[in-house]
Design a protein around this motif. Structure first.
Motif, mmCIF file in Angstrom:
data_model
loop_
_atom_site.group_PDB
_atom_site.id
_atom_site.type_symbol
_atom_site.label_atom_id
_atom_site.label_comp_id
_atom_site.label_asym_id
_atom_site.label_seq_id
_atom_site.Cartn_x
_atom_site.Cartn_y
_atom_site.Cartn_z
ATOM 1 N N GLU A 1 0.968 -1.158 -0.088
ATOM 2 C CA GLU A 1 -0.076 -0.008 -0.020
ATOM 3 C C GLU A 1 0.949 1.156 -0.018
ATOM 4 O O GLU A 1 1.682 1.353 1.081
ATOM 5 N N LEU A 2 0.684 2.047 -1.096
ATOM 6 C CA LEU A 2 1.502 3.384 -1.168
ATOM 7 C C LEU A 2 0.786 4.402 -0.368
ATOM 8 O O LEU A 2 -0.249 4.723 -0.452
ATOM 9 N N LEU A 3 1.781 5.295 0.327
ATOM 10 C CA LEU A 3 1.082 6.339 0.957
ATOM 11 C C LEU A 3 1.001 7.562 -0.046
ATOM 12 O O LEU A 3 1.622 7.559 -1.086
ATOM 13 N N LYS A 4 0.343 8.519 0.234
ATOM 14 C CA LYS A 4 -0.065 9.520 -0.404
ATOM 15 C C LYS A 4 0.133 10.829 0.234
ATOM 16 O O LYS A 4 0.000 10.896 1.527
ATOM 17 N N THR A 5 0.780 11.971 -0.509
ATOM 18 C CA THR A 5 0.966 13.225 -0.072
ATOM 19 C C THR A 5 -0.188 14.106 0.153
ATOM 20 O O THR A 5 -1.189 13.630 -0.540
ATOM 21 N N PRO A 6 -0.092 15.180 0.966
ATOM 22 C CA PRO A 6 -1.257 15.729 1.152
ATOM 23 C C PRO A 6 -1.973 16.522 -0.404
ATOM 24 O O PRO A 6 -2.815 16.929 -0.678
ATOM 25 N N CYS A 7 -0.787 16.495 -1.220
ATOM 26 C CA CYS A 7 -1.225 17.064 -2.698
ATOM 27 C C CYS A 7 -1.635 16.078 -3.600
ATOM 28 O O CYS A 7 -1.595 16.390 -4.760
ATOM 29 N N TYR A 8 -1.694 14.899 -3.215
ATOM 30 C CA TYR A 8 -1.900 13.674 -4.186
ATOM 31 C C TYR A 8 -3.135 14.086 -5.155
ATOM 32 O O TYR A 8 -2.783 13.945 -6.299
ATOM 33 N N ASP A 9 -4.369 14.550 -4.628
ATOM 34 C CA ASP A 9 -5.428 14.932 -5.710
ATOM 35 C C ASP A 9 -5.072 15.712 -6.623
ATOM 36 O O ASP A 9 -5.613 15.746 -7.875
ATOM 37 N N LEU A 10 -4.280 16.740 -6.336
ATOM 38 C CA LEU A 10 -3.730 17.828 -6.982
ATOM 39 C C LEU A 10 -2.967 17.186 -8.355
ATOM 40 O O LEU A 10 -3.146 17.900 -9.309
ATOM 41 N N HIS A 11 -2.079 16.337 -7.984
ATOM 42 C CA HIS A 11 -1.403 15.570 -9.058
ATOM 43 C C HIS A 11 -2.277 14.842 -10.145
ATOM 44 O O HIS A 11 -1.847 14.892 -11.176
ATOM 45 N N ILE A 12 -3.170 14.287 -9.363
ATOM 46 C CA ILE A 12 -4.169 13.450 -10.503
ATOM 47 C C ILE A 12 -4.816 14.390 -11.181
ATOM 48 O O ILE A 12 -5.224 14.280 -12.648
ATOM 49 N N GLU A 13 -5.464 15.404 -10.780
ATOM 50 C CA GLU A 13 -5.947 16.681 -11.531
ATOM 51 C C GLU A 13 -5.220 17.122 -12.663
ATOM 52 O O GLU A 13 -5.813 17.639 -13.532
ATOM 53 N N ALA A 14 -3.850 17.436 -12.298
ATOM 54 C CA ALA A 14 -3.071 18.008 -13.421
ATOM 55 C C ALA A 14 -2.598 16.969 -14.261
ATOM 56 O O ALA A 14 -1.699 17.554 -15.185
ATOM 57 N N GLY A 15 -2.824 15.614 -14.217
ATOM 58 C CA GLY A 15 -2.305 14.815 -15.158
ATOM 59 C C GLY A 15 -0.978 14.118 -14.777
ATOM 60 O O GLY A 15 -0.323 13.464 -15.771
ATOM 61 N N GLY A 16 -0.768 14.198 -13.490
ATOM 62 C CA GLY A 16 0.648 13.582 -13.141
ATOM 63 C C GLY A 16 0.663 12.103 -13.547
ATOM 64 O O GLY A 16 -0.178 11.365 -12.944
ATOM 65 N N LYS A 17 1.693 11.428 -13.914
ATOM 66 C CA LYS A 17 1.993 10.298 -14.097
ATOM 67 C C LYS A 17 2.814 9.853 -12.719
ATOM 68 O O LYS A 17 3.715 10.051 -12.395
ATOM 69 N N MET A 18 1.815 8.860 -12.008
ATOM 70 C CA MET A 18 2.115 8.442 -10.653
ATOM 71 C C MET A 18 2.937 7.286 -10.732
ATOM 72 O O MET A 18 2.710 6.239 -11.330
ATOM 73 N N VAL A 19 4.048 7.234 -9.743
ATOM 74 C CA VAL A 19 4.998 5.958 -9.685
ATOM 75 C C VAL A 19 5.431 5.837 -8.324
ATOM 76 O O VAL A 19 5.028 6.693 -7.488
ATOM 77 N N PRO A 20 5.485 4.605 -7.832
ATOM 78 C CA PRO A 20 6.109 4.338 -6.551
ATOM 79 C C PRO A 20 7.462 4.695 -6.083
ATOM 80 O O PRO A 20 8.282 4.705 -6.947
ATOM 81 N N PHE A 21 7.533 5.581 -5.004
ATOM 82 C CA PHE A 21 9.107 6.000 -4.916
ATOM 83 C C PHE A 21 8.988 6.308 -3.308
ATOM 84 O O PHE A 21 8.466 7.083 -2.700
ATOM 85 N N ALA A 22 9.946 5.542 -2.829
ATOM 86 C CA ALA A 22 10.223 5.640 -1.326
ATOM 87 C C ALA A 22 9.048 5.488 -0.510
ATOM 88 O O ALA A 22 8.714 5.981 0.512
ATOM 89 N N GLY A 23 7.992 4.549 -0.910
ATOM 90 C CA GLY A 23 6.862 4.140 -0.264
ATOM 91 C C GLY A 23 5.597 4.846 -0.502
ATOM 92 O O GLY A 23 4.699 4.834 -0.032
ATOM 93 N N TYR A 24 5.940 5.954 -1.354
ATOM 94 C CA TYR A 24 4.833 7.038 -1.799
ATOM 95 C C TYR A 24 4.268 6.762 -3.085
ATOM 96 O O TYR A 24 5.235 6.471 -4.038
ATOM 97 N N ASP A 25 3.219 7.291 -3.479
ATOM 98 C CA ASP A 25 2.656 7.516 -4.954
ATOM 99 C C ASP A 25 3.114 8.943 -5.225
ATOM 100 O O ASP A 25 2.191 9.904 -4.946
ATOM 101 N N MET A 26 4.022 8.916 -6.168
ATOM 102 C CA MET A 26 4.679 10.348 -6.481
ATOM 103 C C MET A 26 4.530 10.558 -7.927
ATOM 104 O O MET A 26 4.737 9.771 -8.903
ATOM 105 N N PRO A 27 4.399 11.794 -8.472
ATOM 106 C CA PRO A 27 4.485 12.234 -9.795
ATOM 107 C C PRO A 27 6.146 12.073 -10.370
ATOM 108 O O PRO A 27 6.823 12.857 -9.913
ATOM 109 N N VAL A 28 5.900 11.385 -11.389
ATOM 110 C CA VAL A 28 7.472 11.376 -12.023
ATOM 111 C C VAL A 28 7.613 12.480 -12.979
ATOM 112 O O VAL A 28 8.454 12.988 -13.590
ATOM 113 N N GLN A 29 6.268 12.733 -13.599
ATOM 114 C CA GLN A 29 6.314 13.673 -14.861
ATOM 115 C C GLN A 29 4.757 14.094 -14.959
ATOM 116 O O GLN A 29 3.773 13.367 -14.654
#
Length: 375
Positions: free
Chosen positions: A7-35
C-alpha cells in the motif's frame, strides 16, 4: 513485499497531481508524480527559465527540542550545529563508524528547537539513529501529515513575494516560521535544483489551498521527480543511495565543503562524530582509493547509473552513479567514481554502453551555474 505491491502512501497534494495529469509511480513508499503532461525535458527547462513547484512531502520532517539539542545533534554529524545562527539552515551528513554516509539532511535553527529534514528512503532509519544516540533531554518530535513543497527557479522569489511579501528579504539558507495565507508554515530559501527557490512546510489541512494559490501564478508549473533528478544532477548535487551511501566517505564523495572547519581542525570540537578518525585521516593524507567526479559526454548518447568506466587502455577504473541527457547543458552529463589517479579535470575516460566505449571528459561540477540568491 516489493514497493509496487504494498500500500503506497499519499502526500497531502496527491489529488492535485491526479487533477494535473501527473504520471504516478512508487517512490520511497509513496505514490509520487514522475512527470506531468509537459514531459520531463520541458519541465526541466521551465524550471530553469521560470518557476517549478515540486511536491517533496515524502521527505521526513522533525523537530529536535531541548536546550542541548544542537550539542547533541553535533555528536552525529561533522558539521557546526552549536554555532548555527538562529534563522539559518545548514546542510549536514549523518556518518557511521566506518566514515560512511548514512544520509544527508538539512538542519534549521529556530532558537527553541531545530527543524530537520531527512531523505524519504532513510526516514525510518534516521529517526531510529537519533532515538538511539540522542540523550533523553532532547525530544524528537516527528511532524506527521505536513506537506513539503519546493518552489524553484529564477522567478521563484518574485512570485513568492506577491503571495508572501516577507519572503523578499530572505537570502540563501535563511529559515523562518511565517503565516502564509492563514497557515503557520516553515520556509527556507534553498532547494535541490541549483536555482533560487524556497522549501515550504505546510500543515496538511492547508496544503491543497496554499498549493492552489501558488499554481494560480502564471510562472508556476508542477514539476515531477524526473526533472527534479536532471536539475539536481546538472547542479552537481548528490542523490543519496546513488551518488553517496553507507560505503562512501565524505572525502571520497568530494564533500569536504560540508565538513565544518571547526570539526576538522585542532580544538575541543574537532572530531567527536561517528567515523571521525577515518574521515579526518583521509582529509590529512588525501589517501582515498576513489573520488566522485563529474563527466560530460563527447557524443549524444546519455550514460546511466551502473555503467562501467574505463581508461584509454581498456582497464576498468570506475562506475557511473547518476546520468542524464543534460537538457540545459546541451550534452550528456554524469556523476560517478573513478580510481583517484584518474580524478583529474579534462581527463578523457570511456563509458561502456551496449558494448561501445563512449568518450567522456572529466569536468568540474556544477555543470550549470548555480543561481542561489545571496542578496
Amino acid at each position: 513485499m516489493t514497493e509496487s505491491n504494498q500500500e503506497l502512501l499519499k502526500t497531502p497534494c496527491y489529488d492535485l497531481h491526479i487533477e494535473a495529469g501527473g504520471k504516478m509511480v512508487p517512490f520511497a513508499g509513496y505514490d509520487m508524480p514522475v512527470q506531468y503532461e509537459m514531459g520531463v525535458k520541458k519541465e526541466h527547462l521551465h524550471t530553469r527559465a521560470q518557476a517549478g513547484l515540486f511536491d517533496v512531502s515524502h521527505m521526513g520532517q522533525l523537530k529536535l527540542v531541548g536546550k542541548n539539542a544542537a550539542a547533541a545533534l553535533e555528536t552525529l554529524v561533522p558539521v557546526d550545529i552549536i554555532d548555527l545562527p538562529q534563522g539559518k539552515q545548514r546542510y549536514a551528513l549523518f556518518t557511521n563508524d566506518q566514515g560512511g554516509l548514512l544520509d544527508d539532511l538539512m538542519v534549521s535553527n529556530f532558537g527553541d528547537h531545530l527543524f530537520v529534514v531527512v531523505n524519504a528512503a532513510c526516514k525510518a532509519q534516521d529517526i531510529a539513529h537519533m532515538q538511539k544516540h540522542l540523550p533523553a533531554d532532547v525530544e524528537i518530535e516527528i511532524l506527521e501529515g505536513r506537506a513539503l513543497l519546493a518552489l524553484q527557479g529564477p522567478k521563484a522569489g518574485e512570485v513568492l513575494k506577491r503571495l508572501l511579501p516577507e519572503s523578499a528579504d530572505m537570502v540563501f539558507m535563511d529559515s523562518r516560521v511565517v503565516d502564509f495565507a492563514g497557515a503557520q508554515c516553515i520556509i527556507g530559501r534553498a532547494g535541490y535544483t541549483g536555482e533560487d527557490g524556497f522549501e515550504i512546510s505546510i500543515p496538511g489541512e492547508h496544503a491543497e489551498r496554499i498549493t492552489r494559490l501558488m499554481l494560480a501564478e502564471e510562472e508556476i508549473e508542477w514539476i515531477g521527480l524526473g526533472a527534479r533528478d536532471s536539475l539536481r544532477l546538472e547542479s552537481g548535487l548528490c542523490l543519496y543511495g546513488h551518488d553517496i551511501d553507507q560505503t562512501t566517505t565524505p572525502v571520497e564523495a568530494s564533500l569536504l565543503w560540508a565538513i565544518s572547519k571547526i570539526r576538522r581542525t585542532d580544538g575541543a570540537r574537532a572530531g567527536g562524530f561517528p567515523g571521525a578518525d577515518i574521515i579526518l585521516d583521509q582529509i590529512a593524507t588525501k589517501d582515498v582509493a576513489r573520488k566522485r567526479i563529474g563527466m560530460v559526454g563527447l557524443g549524444k548518447a546519455p550514460v546511466r547509473e551502473g555503467i562501467k568506466l574505463f581508461n584509454a587502455q581498456g582497464d576498468e577504473i570506475g562506475v557511473v552513479t547518476s546520468g542524464t541527457a543534460g537538457p540545459t547543458k546541451g550534452s550528456p552529463i554524469a556523476m560517478g567514481y573513478v580510481q583517484t589517479q584518474y580524478a583529474v579535470l579534462d581527463t578523457e575516460i570511456f563509458a561502456e554502453v551496449r558494448g561501445k566505449k563512449l568518450p567522456m571528459l572529466i569536468q568540474k561540477m556544477p555543470f550549470v551555474e548555480q543561481r542561489y540568491f545571496r542578496g
